[in-house]
Design a protein around this motif. Structure first.
Motif, mmCIF file in Angstrom:
data_model
loop_
_atom_site.group_PDB
_atom_site.id
_atom_site.type_symbol
_atom_site.label_atom_id
_atom_site.label_comp_id
_atom_site.label_asym_id
_atom_site.label_seq_id
_atom_site.Cartn_x
_atom_site.Cartn_y
_atom_site.Cartn_z
ATOM 1 N N ARG A 167 -5.762 -14.543 3.503
ATOM 2 C CA ARG A 167 -4.778 -13.566 3.010
ATOM 3 C C ARG A 167 -5.327 -12.146 3.065
ATOM 4 N N VAL A 168 -6.600 -12.003 2.807
ATOM 5 C CA VAL A 168 -7.237 -10.680 2.912
ATOM 6 C C VAL A 168 -7.242 -10.233 4.369
ATOM 7 N N ARG A 169 -7.620 -11.129 5.268
ATOM 8 C CA ARG A 169 -7.673 -10.774 6.687
ATOM 9 C C ARG A 169 -6.291 -10.374 7.209
ATOM 10 N N LYS A 170 -5.275 -11.143 6.812
ATOM 11 C CA LYS A 170 -3.916 -10.819 7.247
ATOM 12 C C LYS A 170 -3.448 -9.492 6.668
ATOM 13 N N ALA A 171 -3.794 -9.244 5.396
ATOM 14 C CA ALA A 171 -3.388 -7.985 4.770
ATOM 15 C C ALA A 171 -3.978 -6.788 5.511
ATOM 16 N N LEU A 172 -5.243 -6.873 5.855
ATOM 17 C CA LEU A 172 -5.888 -5.775 6.575
ATOM 18 C C LEU A 172 -5.234 -5.571 7.941
ATOM 19 N N SER A 173 -4.865 -6.655 8.591
ATOM 20 C CA SER A 173 -4.218 -6.550 9.901
ATOM 21 C C SER A 173 -2.833 -5.918 9.796
ATOM 22 N N LEU A 174 -2.034 -6.385 8.821
ATOM 23 C CA LEU A 174 -0.658 -5.910 8.687
ATOM 24 C C LEU A 174 -0.582 -4.455 8.237
ATOM 25 N N ALA A 175 -1.631 -3.948 7.603
ATOM 26 C CA ALA A 175 -1.618 -2.565 7.112
ATOM 27 C C ALA A 175 -1.870 -1.541 8.204
ATOM 28 N N ILE A 176 -2.058 -1.990 9.438
ATOM 29 C CA ILE A 176 -2.344 -1.085 10.559
ATOM 30 C C ILE A 176 -1.062 -0.770 11.319
ATOM 31 N N ASP A 177 -0.781 0.494 11.487
ATOM 32 C CA ASP A 177 0.337 0.941 12.320
ATOM 33 C C ASP A 177 -0.165 1.057 13.754
ATOM 34 N N ARG A 178 0.008 -0.008 14.518
ATOM 35 C CA ARG A 178 -0.551 -0.061 15.868
ATOM 36 C C ARG A 178 0.086 0.951 16.811
ATOM 37 N N LEU B 169 -8.318 3.885 9.862
ATOM 38 C CA LEU B 169 -8.368 2.664 9.060
ATOM 39 C C LEU B 169 -8.770 2.969 7.622
ATOM 40 N N GLN B 170 -9.646 3.935 7.462
ATOM 41 C CA GLN B 170 -10.055 4.354 6.122
ATOM 42 C C GLN B 170 -8.835 4.792 5.313
ATOM 43 N N GLN B 171 -7.942 5.502 5.982
ATOM 44 C CA GLN B 171 -6.714 5.964 5.325
ATOM 45 C C GLN B 171 -5.716 4.821 5.153
ATOM 46 N N ALA B 172 -5.528 4.018 6.208
ATOM 47 C CA ALA B 172 -4.530 2.944 6.168
ATOM 48 C C ALA B 172 -4.871 1.899 5.113
ATOM 49 N N TRP B 173 -6.138 1.509 5.050
ATOM 50 C CA TRP B 173 -6.525 0.514 4.052
ATOM 51 C C TRP B 173 -6.611 1.126 2.663
ATOM 52 N N GLY B 174 -6.727 2.450 2.628
ATOM 53 C CA GLY B 174 -6.622 3.135 1.351
ATOM 54 C C GLY B 174 -5.245 2.961 0.722
ATOM 55 N N GLU B 175 -4.214 2.753 1.572
ATOM 56 C CA GLU B 175 -2.870 2.492 1.071
ATOM 57 C C GLU B 175 -2.815 1.185 0.284
ATOM 58 N N LEU B 176 -3.768 0.303 0.538
ATOM 59 C CA LEU B 176 -3.845 -0.965 -0.187
ATOM 60 C C LEU B 176 -4.744 -0.857 -1.413
ATOM 61 N N GLY B 177 -5.313 0.326 -1.635
ATOM 62 C CA GLY B 177 -6.229 0.516 -2.743
ATOM 63 C C GLY B 177 -7.660 0.141 -2.409
ATOM 64 N N ILE B 178 -7.963 0.040 -1.121
ATOM 65 C CA ILE B 178 -9.295 -0.373 -0.677
ATOM 66 C C ILE B 178 -10.120 0.860 -0.291
ATOM 67 N N THR B 179 -11.354 0.899 -0.748
ATOM 68 C CA THR B 179 -12.280 1.965 -0.362
ATOM 69 C C THR B 179 -13.138 1.481 0.795
#
Length: 367
Positions: free
Chosen positions: A82-93, A180-190
């Motif tokens: 679920r973590v791997r999928k979340a990181l993938s889906l948060a990317i605007d390809r 990616l730093q910005q995109a995954w930041g949308e998920l609250g990830i540093t």
């Protein structure tokens, strides 16, 4: 003249390969006339270049390869699909390919990309029942990513550890990392970015000494197995340490002479891989390079190779007798290196060999 098959068609006597790791140095060598072909074009110069179809010397040619992200699947929190999928889906390809990568690459919704065939056409067109594995609806994908991360125990990124993204500083790698730093930041990830020297980067990735890393593969032959087999448990290029016995067995079952069974199993293998988010496909590769109009007789293959064995420099004669007389041309001899004349580029960011086909005083310096 070197002997061997078809050697009578070799015109040149010398091919000089310039070992230049820095893209600015290669660009300067091209502009000075020192090199006639350079693969490593500085990405910030691309908007100012004119494509060959518009009368320029900047070439784009799709190759069979994929730019993807490796997750260290054996380390927390990446052990959770679920973590791997979340990181993938948060990317605007689409944004990555068309803005960050300047439209040079194309968005990737699967691992196996364009040009790779199966028995019924293109493998990518027939994958997943004809539907993309990853929707192009980024906003919906982002909401699903947030939901998956919450299911995994990290609502709004709470409790998620700080992660590090490793990449060498070449091409688009660091701009993608910053996105990616910005995109995954949308998920609250540093996320921190680790710029790694090339000499250390591949050994580090092979050893699994990283959290997340940029990666990629260009095909050696036109069969999806060349890409998919990278992710079998004991493959030396399985940098993410992905291990799924079901996937391994399906790959093993694909190793048959019957085409129907072969490709059915490979489609099944990609289904498993994408459902597991074993890696994160981002974009499909395109080779881009500068080539002097004076350089003739070379060609580029969809595997990312330049074939130079018949290359020569054509020089226009200054003698024109009448307005209706075409300029005369002559082929300037070069040195042919013994051995394999196919030079492969490296969309994955390795140092590239730049081609210099010259005789003293030719070509003249470019303004």
């Amino acid at each position: 003249m070197v002997g061997g098959w078809d050697s009578s068609k070799i015109v040149s006597d010398t091919i000089t390969l310039l070992l230049l790791e820095d893209s600015s140095a290669s660009y300067a060598a091209y502009n000075s006339g020192e090199a006639q072909l350079v693969k490593d074009v500085p990405t910030d110069e691309i908007p100012s270049l004119t494509r060959v179809e518009d009368g320029g010397d900047f070439y784009l040619d799709e190759i069979m390869g994929t730019y993807y992200i490796s997750l260290n699947d054996q380390e927390e929190p990446f052990t959770d699909v679920r973590v791997r999928k979340a990181l993938s889906l948060a990317i605007d390809r689409d944004y990555v390919a068309n803005t960050i990568m300047q439209g040079i690459y194309t968005p990737a919704a699967a691992l196996v990309g364009p040009g790779i065939v199966d028995e019924n056409g293109y493998f990518m067109d027939n994958a997943n029942g004809g539907e993309p594995y990853i929707s192009d609806d980024y906003e919906a994908n982002l909401e699903e990513a947030k939901s998956l991360l919450a299911e995994a125990g990290y609502p709004d990124g709470e409790g998620f550890p700080t992660i590090t993204y490793s990449a060498n500083d070449s091409g688009y790698h660091i701009p993608v990392a910053e996105y990616l730093q910005q995109a995954w930041g949308e998920l609250g990830i540093t996320m921190n970015i680790d710029k790694v020297e090339w000499s250390s980067f591949i050994p580090m990735r092979r050893a699994g000494d990283y959290d997340i890393s940029r990666n990629g593969w260009s095909m050696d032959y036109n069969d999806p197995s060349n890409m998919l087999e990278l992710f079998t448990t004991n493959n030396g290029n399985n940098d993410g340490k992905y291990a799924n016995p079901e996937f391994d067995q399906v790959i093993e079952d694909s190793r048959v002479a019957d085409e129907t069974t072969h490709f059915e199993k490979l489609h099944e293998a990609e289904d498993i891989l994408m459902n597991d988010a074993a890696c994160i496909p981002v974009a499909y590769y395109t080779d881009f390079w500068l080539q002097s109009p004076s350089l003739k007789g070379t060609w580029h293959s969809p595997y990312g190779y330049w074939y130079l064995q018949y290359g020569y420099i054509e020089e226009c004669s200054p003698r024109i007798t009448t307005p209706h007389t075409e300029p005369q041309t002559s082929k300037i001899p070069l040195t042919v290196c013994e051995g394999d004349f196919a030079v492969k580029g490296s969309p994955r960011g390795e140092p590239f060999v730049h081609i210099k086909l010259t005789r003293p005083g030719w070509p003249p310096s470019r303004p």
